[in-house]
Design a protein around this motif. Structure first.
Motif, short mmCIF file in Angstrom:
data_model
loop_
_atom_site.label_atom_id
_atom_site.label_comp_id
_atom_site.label_asym_id
_atom_site.label_seq_id
_atom_site.Cartn_x
_atom_site.Cartn_y
_atom_site.Cartn_z
N LYS A 48 -16.27 -79.44 -33.39
CA LYS A 48 -17.48 -78.54 -32.31
C LYS A 48 -18.00 -77.97 -31.17
O LYS A 48 -18.04 -77.70 -31.03
N GLU A 49 -16.60 -78.33 -30.83
CA GLU A 49 -16.35 -78.24 -28.98
C GLU A 49 -16.53 -76.94 -29.28
O GLU A 49 -16.70 -75.63 -28.82
N MET A 50 -15.26 -75.99 -30.22
CA MET A 50 -14.95 -74.72 -30.36
C MET A 50 -16.24 -73.46 -30.63
O MET A 50 -16.60 -73.08 -30.27
N VAL A 51 -16.82 -74.49 -31.80
CA VAL A 51 -18.22 -73.95 -32.29
C VAL A 51 -19.16 -73.55 -31.10
O VAL A 51 -19.50 -72.66 -30.99
N SER A 52 -19.18 -74.83 -30.19
CA SER A 52 -20.17 -74.33 -29.75
C SER A 52 -19.81 -72.93 -27.92
O SER A 52 -21.21 -72.38 -27.39
N TRP A 53 -18.36 -73.18 -27.89
CA TRP A 53 -18.14 -72.13 -26.87
C TRP A 53 -18.30 -70.87 -27.54
O TRP A 53 -18.76 -69.96 -27.21
N LEU A 54 -18.48 -70.50 -29.24
CA LEU A 54 -17.94 -69.95 -29.75
C LEU A 54 -19.07 -69.12 -29.89
O LEU A 54 -20.43 -68.12 -30.23
N CYS A 55 -20.77 -69.85 -30.54
CA CYS A 55 -22.02 -69.89 -30.06
C CYS A 55 -22.37 -69.12 -28.59
O CYS A 55 -23.44 -68.24 -28.76
N ILE A 56 -22.12 -69.70 -27.69
CA ILE A 56 -22.67 -69.63 -26.28
C ILE A 56 -21.77 -67.36 -26.40
O ILE A 56 -22.29 -66.66 -25.73
N ILE A 57 -20.41 -67.52 -26.41
CA ILE A 57 -19.99 -66.18 -26.53
C ILE A 57 -20.11 -65.26 -27.93
O ILE A 57 -20.27 -64.23 -26.93
N CYS A 58 -21.03 -65.87 -28.38
CA CYS A 58 -21.68 -64.43 -29.32
C CYS A 58 -23.08 -64.26 -29.07
O CYS A 58 -23.63 -63.59 -29.46
N ALA A 59 -23.61 -65.58 -28.62
CA ALA A 59 -25.02 -64.84 -28.26
C ALA A 59 -25.61 -64.15 -26.97
O ALA A 59 -26.40 -63.81 -26.61
N ALA A 60 -25.22 -64.89 -25.14
CA ALA A 60 -25.06 -64.37 -24.16
C ALA A 60 -25.00 -62.88 -23.89
O ALA A 60 -25.63 -62.52 -23.50
N PRO A 61 -24.10 -61.97 -25.06
CA PRO A 61 -23.94 -60.24 -24.62
C PRO A 61 -25.43 -59.99 -25.23
O PRO A 61 -26.23 -59.20 -25.17
N ILE A 62 -25.83 -60.25 -26.57
CA ILE A 62 -27.29 -60.41 -27.12
C ILE A 62 -28.83 -60.43 -25.93
O ILE A 62 -28.74 -59.03 -26.32
N ALA A 63 -28.29 -61.51 -25.78
CA ALA A 63 -29.47 -62.19 -24.77
C ALA A 63 -29.68 -61.20 -23.77
O ALA A 63 -30.77 -60.46 -23.38
N ALA A 64 -28.42 -60.75 -23.16
CA ALA A 64 -28.48 -60.16 -22.17
C ALA A 64 -28.43 -58.83 -21.89
O ALA A 64 -29.64 -58.03 -21.19
N ALA A 65 -28.43 -58.38 -23.32
CA ALA A 65 -28.36 -56.60 -23.28
C ALA A 65 -30.57 -56.78 -23.19
O ALA A 65 -31.46 -55.95 -23.25
N GLY A 66 -31.54 -57.72 -24.04
CA GLY A 66 -32.94 -57.37 -23.35
C GLY A 66 -33.20 -57.84 -22.21
O GLY A 66 -34.20 -56.44 -21.71
N PHE A 67 -32.77 -58.42 -21.16
CA PHE A 67 -32.91 -58.62 -20.10
C PHE A 67 -32.31 -57.63 -18.72
O PHE A 67 -32.41 -57.53 -17.54
N PHE A 68 -31.45 -56.68 -19.82
CA PHE A 68 -30.47 -55.44 -18.58
C PHE A 68 -31.18 -54.41 -17.69
O PHE A 68 -32.14 -54.04 -19.27
N LYS A 69 -31.59 -54.52 -16.61
CA LYS A 69 -31.94 -53.06 -15.75
C LYS A 69 -31.18 -52.50 -15.21
O LYS A 69 -30.61 -53.63 -14.12
N TYR A 70 -31.14 -51.06 -14.71
CA TYR A 70 -29.80 -50.90 -13.80
C TYR A 70 -30.83 -49.30 -13.84
O TYR A 70 -30.26 -48.62 -14.27
N ASN A 71 -31.05 -49.36 -12.21
CA ASN A 71 -31.75 -48.39 -11.95
C ASN A 71 -32.62 -47.37 -12.75
O ASN A 71 -32.85 -46.26 -13.51
N GLY A 72 -33.63 -48.55 -13.72
CA GLY A 72 -34.71 -47.86 -14.68
C GLY A 72 -34.31 -47.65 -16.13
O GLY A 72 -34.63 -47.29 -16.50
N MET A 73 -32.94 -47.69 -16.63
CA MET A 73 -32.42 -47.60 -17.45
C MET A 73 -31.80 -49.34 -17.97
O MET A 73 -31.74 -49.75 -17.77
N ASN A 74 -32.15 -49.18 -19.69
CA ASN A 74 -31.48 -50.83 -20.25
C ASN A 74 -30.20 -50.35 -21.08
O ASN A 74 -29.49 -49.18 -20.17
N LEU A 75 -29.23 -50.90 -21.37
CA LEU A 75 -28.28 -51.42 -21.81
C LEU A 75 -27.77 -50.07 -22.48
O LEU A 75 -26.74 -49.93 -21.57
N GLU A 76 -28.39 -49.57 -23.41
CA GLU A 76 -27.39 -48.50 -23.95
C GLU A 76 -27.69 -47.33 -23.35
O GLU A 76 -27.06 -46.20 -23.35
N LYS A 77 -29.34 -46.85 -22.58
CA LYS A 77 -29.18 -45.85 -21.70
C LYS A 77 -27.53 -46.11 -21.18
O LYS A 77 -27.29 -45.41 -20.33
#
Length: 127
Positions: A48-77
């Motif tokens: 269970k502990e390892m699964v919880s860490w894997l959930c965080i590791i897998c979900a964090a970059p996806i969630a961060a992609a939606g909120f990322f802004k740098y000089n008016g550019m989103n993550l893909e740009k």
């Protein structure tokens, strides 16, 4: 009642769900979906502990992609611009100044020098 108005029109983002833009909401839902998928896919394989860490590791970059802004550019740009600047267009850049006015008048200045040299030669011959 106060209505918030942005000073710059480019700063306006319409909020659709829970005060989030559609991009932020979609990335948040995708992150939750990824975390749930990882949990149910790996809960019987690892603890269970390892699964919880894997959930965080897998979900964090996806969630961060939606909120990322740098000089008016989103993550893909931003990623595309970073790859272009670091790999495709990288190299030593040498600053070399150019005197545009001098280049325009180079021929005129050369003709003036030739005329001066000719007049000096004539004066020497006459002397």
């Amino acid at each position: 009642m106060e209505i918030r108005i942005n000073k710059e029109i480019k700063d306006y983002h319409e909020s659709l769900f829970f005060g989030l833009s559609f991009r932020q909401f979609a990335c948040s839902v995708a992150a939750v979906g990824a975390a749930v998928g990882v949990y149910f896919g790996l809960r019987n394989i690892v603890g269970k502990e390892m699964v919880s860490w894997l959930c965080i590791i897998c979900a964090a970059p996806i969630a961060a992609a939606g909120f990322f802004k740098y000089n008016g550019m989103n993550l893909e740009k931003f990623v595309i611009a970073y790859i272009k600047s670091e790999f495709f267009c990288s190299g030593n850049r040498i600053y070399k100044s150019e005197n545009v006015l001098f280049n325009l008048y180079k021929e005129v200045l050369a003709d003036d020098k030739n005329k001066q040299n000719k007049s000096k030669r004539r004066k020497k011959k006459n002397s």
